[in-house]
Design an enzyme around this catalytic site. Structure first.
Site, PDB file in Angstrom:
ATOM      1  N   THR A 128      11.222  -6.491  -4.370  1.00  0.00           N
ATOM      2  CA  THR A 128       9.315  -5.806  -4.485  1.00  0.00           C
ATOM      3  C   THR A 128       9.505  -5.516  -5.985  1.00  0.00           C
ATOM      4  O   THR A 128       9.887  -5.449  -6.917  1.00  0.00           O
ATOM      5  CB  THR A 128       9.468  -5.057  -3.666  1.00  0.00           C
ATOM      6  OG1 THR A 128       7.406  -4.475  -3.737  1.00  0.00           O
ATOM      7  CG2 THR A 128      10.022  -3.963  -3.477  1.00  0.00           C
ATOM      8  N   ASP A 129       7.771  -5.636  -6.182  1.00  0.00           N
ATOM      9  CA  ASP A 129       7.398  -5.198  -8.368  1.00  0.00           C
ATOM     10  C   ASP A 129       7.622  -4.047  -7.524  1.00  0.00           C
ATOM     11  O   ASP A 129       7.551  -3.217  -8.862  1.00  0.00           O
ATOM     12  CB  ASP A 129       6.137  -5.572  -7.974  1.00  0.00           C
ATOM     13  CG  ASP A 129       5.345  -5.788  -7.011  1.00  0.00           C
ATOM     14  OD1 ASP A 129       6.034  -4.624  -6.104  1.00  0.00           O
ATOM     15  OD2 ASP A 129       4.107  -5.923  -6.755  1.00  0.00           O
ATOM     16  N   GLU A 130       8.271  -2.855  -6.673  1.00  0.00           N
ATOM     17  CA  GLU A 130       7.975  -1.789  -7.246  1.00  0.00           C
ATOM     18  C   GLU A 130       9.372  -0.937  -7.525  1.00  0.00           C
ATOM     19  O   GLU A 130       8.707   0.326  -8.137  1.00  0.00           O
ATOM     20  CB  GLU A 130       7.667  -1.267  -5.019  1.00  0.00           C
ATOM     21  CG  GLU A 130       6.158  -1.191  -4.360  1.00  0.00           C
ATOM     22  CD  GLU A 130       6.262  -0.491  -3.347  1.00  0.00           C
ATOM     23  OE1 GLU A 130       6.262   0.535  -3.571  1.00  0.00           O
ATOM     24  OE2 GLU A 130       5.783  -1.220  -2.020  1.00  0.00           O
ATOM     25  N   TYR A 155      12.260   4.370  -0.963  1.00  0.00           N
ATOM     26  CA  TYR A 155      11.706   2.857  -0.596  1.00  0.00           C
ATOM     27  C   TYR A 155      12.128   1.708  -1.760  1.00  0.00           C
ATOM     28  O   TYR A 155      13.156   1.248  -2.311  1.00  0.00           O
ATOM     29  CB  TYR A 155      10.598   2.321  -0.207  1.00  0.00           C
ATOM     30  CG  TYR A 155      10.388   0.912  -0.613  1.00  0.00           C
ATOM     31  CD1 TYR A 155      11.286   0.359   0.512  1.00  0.00           C
ATOM     32  CD2 TYR A 155       9.502   0.326  -1.194  1.00  0.00           C
ATOM     33  CE1 TYR A 155      11.113  -0.759   0.259  1.00  0.00           C
ATOM     34  CE2 TYR A 155       8.843  -0.965  -0.884  1.00  0.00           C
ATOM     35  CZ  TYR A 155      10.462  -1.986  -0.508  1.00  0.00           C
ATOM     36  OH  TYR A 155       9.870  -2.845  -0.455  1.00  0.00           O
ATOM     37  N   SER A 158      15.285   2.494  -3.110  1.00  0.00           N
ATOM     38  CA  SER A 158      16.970   1.651  -2.638  1.00  0.00           C
ATOM     39  C   SER A 158      16.684   0.186  -3.222  1.00  0.00           C
ATOM     40  O   SER A 158      17.307  -0.185  -3.050  1.00  0.00           O
ATOM     41  CB  SER A 158      16.283   1.817  -0.937  1.00  0.00           C
ATOM     42  OG  SER A 158      15.830   1.132  -0.499  1.00  0.00           O
ATOM     43  N   LYS A 159      15.979  -0.654  -3.066  1.00  0.00           N
ATOM     44  CA  LYS A 159      14.834  -1.777  -3.649  1.00  0.00           C
ATOM     45  C   LYS A 159      15.735  -1.897  -4.508  1.00  0.00           C
ATOM     46  O   LYS A 159      16.901  -3.025  -5.267  1.00  0.00           O
ATOM     47  CB  LYS A 159      14.022  -2.295  -3.582  1.00  0.00           C
ATOM     48  CG  LYS A 159      13.385  -2.680  -1.729  1.00  0.00           C
ATOM     49  CD  LYS A 159      14.079  -3.266  -1.507  1.00  0.00           C
ATOM     50  CE  LYS A 159      13.540  -4.826  -1.247  1.00  0.00           C
ATOM     51  NZ  LYS A 159      14.560  -5.617  -0.777  1.00  0.00           N
ATOM     52  N   ARG A 278      -0.735   9.824  -1.027  1.00  0.00           N
ATOM     53  CA  ARG A 278       1.436  10.459  -0.629  1.00  0.00           C
ATOM     54  C   ARG A 278       1.703  10.887  -1.373  1.00  0.00           C
ATOM     55  O   ARG A 278       0.792  10.407  -2.846  1.00  0.00           O
ATOM     56  CB  ARG A 278       1.470   9.044  -0.111  1.00  0.00           C
ATOM     57  CG  ARG A 278       1.236   8.072  -0.862  1.00  0.00           C
ATOM     58  CD  ARG A 278       2.045   6.952   0.177  1.00  0.00           C
ATOM     59  NE  ARG A 278       2.538   5.677  -1.057  1.00  0.00           N
ATOM     60  CZ  ARG A 278       2.377   4.765  -0.589  1.00  0.00           C
ATOM     61  NH1 ARG A 278       1.577   4.251   0.458  1.00  0.00           N
ATOM     62  NH2 ARG A 278       2.124   3.166  -0.943  1.00  0.00           N
TER      63      ARG A 278
END
Length: 339
Positions: A128-130, A155, A158-159, A278
């Site tokens: 992911t780009d995140e 998240y 972890s990626k 958030r």
């Protein structure tokens, strides 16, 4: 013609599920194995149309179960692994980071060990780009494959960890790999807790639509079918060891996305309800996909055509998402947003 054997992990999820259908239809001479644990976001009803196909089978198992993965790889003799399986919802990672580490990091490591032990043509790790963190609001700045990894949520951390493991197995053991990093996907079978299907389902039910903060966070949107074609290209033609960014050049604020859907459904923007932002909410993501474009890929969907198709799909498949948003999911939603 040699029958290629492809293992797709997380093939009952949103992106993996669309990819499974794409591969089964496009490559009838490939044998596609769909591996999924069927957690809350896993759904096999989307595959009812391909369940009888000669080139498709489903296996229920946990990617973190080493014994089962070793047995599966020994029996399967896979040529390709396309690894989607992951816990992927940022909000849930804030509530329970541990399951994200177990699945996304330890599960990936187990798969890498199995791929190394039994030999494959390529391991495609879908990320992911995140993992890059966030961009400012300068429209001329983009994530490239050289952007440093700076994840901001459990998240994305972890990626990013799993990305680094994949890279390490290539550098240390010579495992043939590619890593893809995509922007936000949307399209058919998107789990209803994500922004676009959440908005569609709540508008159709006459409910308020929660928008974090002031809705100014920007995301680059990619139709899931464009993503599938990109992964197909990387799997077959991507240079071993390389990272490829996959983006749609469709940047929108979250508020713009919500308003677009509300207007498409001819409803009032009064349904929008701003809620507390958030923690660690990244301001902007935007991808430069030029490396993949040079390989021969271009997205077919603009945001306008893609969102129109997606809204139409949810209108025509209410029974699918209505079943999902009942019960435990509704309890989660109430707890998460408080509305």
């Amino acid at each position: 013609m040699t029958r290629k054997k492809v293992l797709v992990t997380g093939g009952a999820g949103f992106i993996g599920g669309n990819f499974v259908q794409y591969m089964v239809d496009k490559y009838p001479h490939y044998d596609i194995t769909n591996l999924d644990l069927l957690t809350y976001a896993g759904d096999l009803t989307k595959h009812s149309g391909i369940e009888g196909r000669e080139n498709y089978r489903f296996v229920k198992a946990d990617i973190a179960d080493r014994d089962k993965m070793m047995d599966l790889f020994q029996q399967g003799q896979f040529h390709y692994v396309v690894h989607f399986a992951a816990e992927s919802h940022v909000d849930r990672s804030i509530t329970d980071p541990g399951i994200f580490v177990k699945t996304n990091v330890l599960g990936t490591q187990v798969l890498l060990d199995a791929a190394k032990a039994y030999g494959i043509n390529k391991f495609v790790h879908v990320s992911t780009d995140e993992v890059y963190g966030e961009l400012d609001f300068d429209p001329d700045t983009f994530f490239t494959e050289e952007t440093p990894i700076q994840p901001n949520s459990p998240y994305s951390a972890s990626k990013a960890s799993s990305d680094l493991l994949v890279r390490a197995y290539h550098e240390t053991f010579g495992l043939p790999v590619n890593i893809t990093r995509c922007s936000n996907n949307y399209g058919p079978y998107h789990f209803p807790e994500k922004l676009i299907p959440l908005t569609i389902s709540r508008v159709l039910n006459g409910q308020n639509v929660p928008v974090y903060g002031d809705g100014g966070n920007i995301r680059d949107w990619l139709h899931v079918w464009d993503h599938c074609s990109a992964i197909d290209l990387v799997m077959h033609e991507g240079a071993i060891g390389e990272v490829y960014n996959i983006g749609g050049h469709n940047e929108r604020t979250n508020l713009e996305v919500v308003k677009t859907i509300i207007n498409a459904l001819n409803q009032s923007e009064d349904l929008i309800e701003f809620v507390k932002d958030r923690p660690g909410h990244d301001k902007r993501y935007a991808i430069d996909p030029s490396k993949l474009t040079k390989l021969g890929w271009n997205p077919k969907y603009t945001f306008e055509t893609g969102i129109s198709q997606t809204v139409e799909w949810y209108l025509n498949n209410k029974s699918w998402w209505e079943r999902i948003i009942s019960g435990e999911y509704q309890n989660y939603f109430d707890k998460q947003y408080g509305i």
